[in-house]
Design a protein around this motif. Structure first.
Motif, mmCIF file in Angstrom:
data_model
loop_
_atom_site.group_PDB
_atom_site.id
_atom_site.type_symbol
_atom_site.label_atom_id
_atom_site.label_comp_id
_atom_site.label_asym_id
_atom_site.label_seq_id
_atom_site.Cartn_x
_atom_site.Cartn_y
_atom_site.Cartn_z
ATOM 1 N N SER A 20 27.925 -30.175 43.267
ATOM 2 C CA SER A 20 28.180 -29.631 44.590
ATOM 3 C C SER A 20 27.086 -28.621 44.885
ATOM 4 O O SER A 20 26.484 -28.049 43.978
ATOM 5 N N ASP A 21 26.833 -28.413 46.150
ATOM 6 C CA ASP A 21 25.750 -27.515 46.499
ATOM 7 C C ASP A 21 26.145 -26.672 47.699
ATOM 8 O O ASP A 21 27.084 -26.998 48.421
ATOM 9 N N VAL A 22 25.446 -25.600 47.887
ATOM 10 C CA VAL A 22 25.608 -24.744 49.057
ATOM 11 C C VAL A 22 24.292 -24.793 49.825
ATOM 12 O O VAL A 22 23.250 -24.357 49.327
ATOM 13 N N TYR A 23 24.350 -25.356 51.024
ATOM 14 C CA TYR A 23 23.147 -25.437 51.838
ATOM 15 C C TYR A 23 22.899 -24.100 52.528
ATOM 16 O O TYR A 23 23.829 -23.366 52.868
ATOM 17 N N ILE A 24 21.637 -23.808 52.718
ATOM 18 C CA ILE A 24 21.252 -22.514 53.281
ATOM 19 C C ILE A 24 20.211 -22.688 54.385
ATOM 20 O O ILE A 24 19.562 -23.730 54.494
ATOM 21 N N CYS A 25 20.073 -21.661 55.196
ATOM 22 C CA CYS A 25 18.912 -21.496 56.064
ATOM 23 C C CYS A 25 18.088 -20.356 55.476
ATOM 24 O O CYS A 25 18.637 -19.283 55.176
ATOM 25 N N PHE A 26 16.808 -20.577 55.298
ATOM 26 C CA PHE A 26 15.938 -19.511 54.799
ATOM 27 C C PHE A 26 14.642 -19.516 55.589
ATOM 28 O O PHE A 26 14.200 -20.554 56.095
ATOM 29 N N LEU A 27 14.053 -18.346 55.713
ATOM 30 C CA LEU A 27 12.859 -18.166 56.532
ATOM 31 C C LEU A 27 11.800 -17.360 55.791
ATOM 32 O O LEU A 27 12.125 -16.549 54.916
ATOM 33 N N ALA A 45 12.410 -14.335 63.321
ATOM 34 C CA ALA A 45 13.771 -13.865 63.075
ATOM 35 C C ALA A 45 13.873 -13.330 61.651
ATOM 36 O O ALA A 45 13.313 -13.912 60.716
ATOM 37 N N LYS A 46 14.593 -12.244 61.490
ATOM 38 C CA LYS A 46 14.782 -11.642 60.173
ATOM 39 C C LYS A 46 16.199 -11.856 59.647
ATOM 40 O O LYS A 46 16.427 -11.792 58.433
ATOM 41 N N THR A 47 17.152 -12.083 60.551
ATOM 42 C CA THR A 47 18.551 -12.308 60.187
ATOM 43 C C THR A 47 19.063 -13.516 60.956
ATOM 44 O O THR A 47 18.416 -14.000 61.906
ATOM 45 N N PHE A 48 20.249 -13.999 60.577
ATOM 46 C CA PHE A 48 20.830 -15.123 61.305
ATOM 47 C C PHE A 48 21.133 -14.725 62.745
ATOM 48 O O PHE A 48 20.939 -15.522 63.672
ATOM 49 N N GLU A 103 3.096 -23.927 58.327
ATOM 50 C CA GLU A 103 3.231 -24.920 59.396
ATOM 51 C C GLU A 103 4.564 -24.732 60.118
ATOM 52 O O GLU A 103 4.682 -25.009 61.318
ATOM 53 N N VAL A 104 5.566 -24.286 59.380
ATOM 54 C CA VAL A 104 6.894 -24.002 59.928
ATOM 55 C C VAL A 104 7.370 -22.674 59.337
ATOM 56 O O VAL A 104 6.838 -22.196 58.338
ATOM 57 N N HIS A 105 8.390 -22.096 59.969
ATOM 58 C CA HIS A 105 8.884 -20.793 59.514
ATOM 59 C C HIS A 105 9.863 -20.886 58.356
ATOM 60 O O HIS A 105 10.049 -19.911 57.620
ATOM 61 N N GLY A 106 10.537 -22.039 58.217
ATOM 62 C CA GLY A 106 11.553 -22.155 57.174
ATOM 63 C C GLY A 106 12.280 -23.477 57.257
ATOM 64 O O GLY A 106 11.755 -24.451 57.802
ATOM 65 N N ALA A 107 13.505 -23.479 56.727
ATOM 66 C CA ALA A 107 14.304 -24.706 56.708
ATOM 67 C C ALA A 107 15.780 -24.351 56.656
ATOM 68 O O ALA A 107 16.169 -23.292 56.151
ATOM 69 N N CYS A 108 16.588 -25.248 57.178
ATOM 70 C CA CYS A 108 18.045 -25.191 57.022
ATOM 71 C C CYS A 108 18.487 -26.506 56.394
ATOM 72 O O CYS A 108 17.981 -27.570 56.756
#
Length: 348
Positions: free
Chosen positions: A131-138, A144-147, A201-206
């Motif tokens: 099982s995994d926990v998906y995240i958004c990280f930047l 953006a610094k926070t969600f 190229e991009v700021h991050g991923a979700c």
């Protein structure tokens, strides 16, 4: 004397059952002996799914009757849909081919908006690696610094394609919560996405799992080059919870929004599923399921996973199949809203 005869009958029946089981095991061993079993990974080499598949491949043969050779092959494309379609329609239906796919493969026919060439209710299920926990990280230099910032600041994310968590989860957040994620699709897998992040190229991923990320990029979070801004999970990961990283469902404005988010985020429960073609003989499905669980209980695999800092939390094929059946029985209004939530529209 009256109890003697039933005892004889019971013993005879038990003996017949044991003989039948032994015979089935012998038949499975005879089938696999000298053969090759292919694990098709629905993403590119070097990513998390590939890493887990190659770990499993190094130990699975020891627990599968007949001890066949296990070979890993990569087939990226369409958010693992290419690999799922291959297994469903093209691969031999004899238990010599399975696929490690993104969890979106199991949900996309239910809530996705892209026509697929397979039916999850007809697939066989070997098990789930963890099982995994998906995240958004930047990146630390992202707008953006926070969600909370993503509701007012546009952020560019790297993603695979529709059906993959890296594309579908940010689309959900845009539609349900009002975030301003601009998603750039077409990356083959997490390896290519993380390279794009490093190249700015991009700021991050979700939609990338937390469990494998610090292992593959240990400096990112230790040196605060990246920041985890939200968890795409109902319960969250203990480590991230302790760090105070919020859950996306905490931002839901209605009960229905929360239910829809929980449905879409359920992909994390079966984070790394292994599927079989429909029609594989039942005794071989049972043997593969048992070998899968036995592999994860193998001290040698546990030791290797520990050195690689990989989380292992196997789910049985029976439990995985039951979960898929349960999700496909959800109320139509929740399913319909989830479908709408996965339609990506770029922020204005």
């Amino acid at each position: 004397m009256p109890g003697f005869v039933p005892g004889i009958i019971f013993s005879f029946a038990l003996g017949c059952l044991l003989i039948a089981r032994a015979s089935a095991q012998d038949a499975v061993a005879d089938f696999y002996r000298g053969k090759q079993v292919n694990i098709i990974v629905g993403s590119s080499a070097g990513g998390g799914y590939d890493t887990y598949a190659r770990l499993i491949a190094r130990h699975l043969s020891d627990h599968l009757p007949g001890k066949p050779e296990i070979v890993v092959q990569n087939m990226p494309g369409a958010g693992s849909g290419k690999a799922a379609g291959y297994v469903y329609s093209v691969a031999p239906k004899d238990g010599t081919v399975m696929a490690a796919v993104f969890p979106g493969v199991l949900l996309d026919p239910l809530i996705g908006n892209v026509q697929v060439q397979y039916d999850p209710n007809k697939l066989g299920y070997v098990g789930n690696a963890n099982s995994d926990v998906y995240i958004c990280f930047l990146r630390s230099d992202a707008p953006a610094k926070t969600f909370q910032d993503t509701f007012s600041h546009e952020v560019i994310l790297g993603a695979s394609n529709a059906g993959g968590t890296t594309r579908d989860l940010p689309a959900m957040l845009n539609n349900l919560l009002g975030t301003k994620f601009r998603v750039v699709t077409g990356y083959a897998g997490s390896k290519e996405i993380t390279l794009a992040i490093e190249r700015n190229e991009v700021h991050g991923a979700c939609g990338i799992g937390w469990t494998g990320l610090p292992v593959m990029h240990p400096d990112w979070f230790a040196k605060k080059l990246m920041t985890v801004i939200v968890q795409l999970s109902v319960t969250g990961h203990p480590e991230l919870n302790a760090m105070g990283v919020p859950l996306s469902v905490q931002f839901a404005k209605t009960d229905q929004e929360r239910q829809v988010m929980e449905l879409i985020e359920s992909q994390g429960v079966f984070g790394r599923p292994y599927i079989l073609p429909p029609g594989v003989p039942a005794e071989r499905v049972a043997a593969l399921r048992k070998a899968f669980i036995d592999t994860f209980n193998d001290p040698a695999l546990k030791a290797e996973a520990g050195k690689m800092q990989l989380d292992i939390e196997a789910m049985s094929g029976n439990d995985l199949q039951a979960l898929v059946t349960k999700l496909y029985a959800l109320p139509p209004n929740i399913v319909a809203r989830a479908k709408q939530a996965l339609i990506y529209t770029a922020p204005q």
